[in-house]
Write a protein that holds these residues in place. Structure first.
Motif, mmCIF file in Angstrom:
data_model
loop_
_atom_site.group_PDB
_atom_site.id
_atom_site.type_symbol
_atom_site.label_atom_id
_atom_site.label_comp_id
_atom_site.label_asym_id
_atom_site.label_seq_id
_atom_site.Cartn_x
_atom_site.Cartn_y
_atom_site.Cartn_z
ATOM 1 N N ASN A 177 88.571 26.611 44.328
ATOM 2 C CA ASN A 177 89.414 27.825 45.164
ATOM 3 C C ASN A 177 88.389 28.235 46.455
ATOM 4 O OD1 ASN A 177 87.684 30.440 44.539
ATOM 5 N ND2 ASN A 177 88.705 29.819 42.628
ATOM 6 N N ASN A 178 89.094 28.880 48.011
ATOM 7 C CA ASN A 178 88.481 28.995 48.706
ATOM 8 C C ASN A 178 87.256 30.738 48.422
ATOM 9 O OD1 ASN A 178 89.087 26.692 50.283
ATOM 10 N ND2 ASN A 178 90.563 27.957 51.244
ATOM 11 N N ASP A 179 87.912 31.419 47.488
ATOM 12 C CA ASP A 179 86.494 32.306 47.996
ATOM 13 C C ASP A 179 85.061 31.792 46.624
ATOM 14 O OD1 ASP A 179 85.661 34.998 47.264
ATOM 15 O OD2 ASP A 179 86.131 34.862 45.720
ATOM 16 N N PHE A 180 85.603 30.946 46.225
ATOM 17 C CA PHE A 180 84.296 30.576 45.343
ATOM 18 C C PHE A 180 83.033 30.021 46.633
ATOM 19 C CE2 PHE A 180 81.783 27.612 43.321
ATOM 20 C CZ PHE A 180 81.023 27.868 41.824
ATOM 21 N N ILE A 181 84.459 28.705 47.513
ATOM 22 C CA ILE A 181 83.627 27.755 48.278
ATOM 23 C C ILE A 181 82.379 29.134 49.220
ATOM 24 C CG2 ILE A 181 83.582 26.287 50.429
ATOM 25 C CD1 ILE A 181 85.524 24.948 48.352
ATOM 26 N N ASP A 182 83.360 29.458 49.907
ATOM 27 C CA ASP A 182 82.690 30.840 50.929
ATOM 28 C C ASP A 182 81.245 31.889 50.013
ATOM 29 O OD1 ASP A 182 84.868 30.266 52.584
ATOM 30 O OD2 ASP A 182 85.979 32.355 51.825
ATOM 31 N N LYS A 183 81.583 32.437 48.987
ATOM 32 C CA LYS A 183 80.347 32.135 48.358
ATOM 33 C C LYS A 183 79.121 31.854 47.996
ATOM 34 C CE LYS A 183 83.004 35.718 45.312
ATOM 35 N NZ LYS A 183 83.124 36.227 43.575
ATOM 36 N N VAL A 184 79.298 30.682 47.893
ATOM 37 C CA VAL A 184 78.224 29.580 47.702
ATOM 38 C C VAL A 184 78.293 29.008 49.657
ATOM 39 C CG1 VAL A 184 78.149 26.396 47.779
ATOM 40 C CG2 VAL A 184 79.300 28.052 46.212
ATOM 41 N N CYS A 185 78.569 28.653 50.530
ATOM 42 C CA CYS A 185 77.683 28.985 51.484
ATOM 43 C C CYS A 185 77.344 30.430 51.957
ATOM 44 C CB CYS A 185 78.945 28.756 52.569
ATOM 45 S SG CYS A 185 79.977 26.580 52.290
ATOM 46 N N ASN A 186 78.016 30.810 51.501
ATOM 47 C CA ASN A 186 77.047 32.487 52.573
ATOM 48 C C ASN A 186 75.717 32.402 51.102
ATOM 49 O OD1 ASN A 186 76.452 35.313 53.703
ATOM 50 N ND2 ASN A 186 76.845 35.941 51.243
#
Length: 141
Positions: free
Chosen positions: A47-56
């Protein structure tokens, strides 16, 4: 730090990917690392929320470090852990050689040591653990 399971997965994933961008570029490799992580995780339909957290979290490894949340602070501290132990003196000449090869950045000894001293002075660990456990050793270095 009492990090829950999902946040642990975010941190581990970000740690795995944070330097993969070196496979494409030296300068701003973190941006490429985020592209690689994003592509891989999207293929797995994460999910995009997980990916955004990883990228952050990956962003927090850029120097100078500017983490925007607690998870990013953890990865940023882990990425630069070596400045707080005896490995710092082993890694300094390795980094110096890396900069010579990849950045055409050649410094005389005094300038190299001054640069490292300034870096140590400017860097601030942010998590309670790193402040308690790592800061004193960093100061000694």
């Amino acid at each position: 730090m009492d990090i829950n399971h999902e946040d642990t997965e975010v941190l581990l994933t970000a740690a795995w990917f944070h330097d993969t961008g070196f496979s494409k570029t030296y300068k701003d490799h973190e941006d490429e690392s985020k592209v690689i992580a994003n592509r891989f995780l999207n293929e797995l339909e994460v999910n995009n929320d997980f990916i955004d957290k990883v990228c952050n979290c990956i962003d927090a490894t850029k120097i100078p470090q500017c983490p925007t949340n607690a998870l990013a602070e953890v990865l940023g501290g882990a990425d630069i852990f070596h400045i707080s132990n005896s490995h710092f003196f082993y890694r300094k000449p390795l980094l110096r050689r890396e900069w010579e090869v990849f950045c055409d950045n050649k410094l005389v000894d005094l300038d190299w040591h001054k640069l490292n001293l300034e870096f140590l002075k400017k860097h601030h660990f942010r998590t309670a653990y790193s402040i308690k456990v790592l800061e004193q050793s960093k100061q000694e270095n």
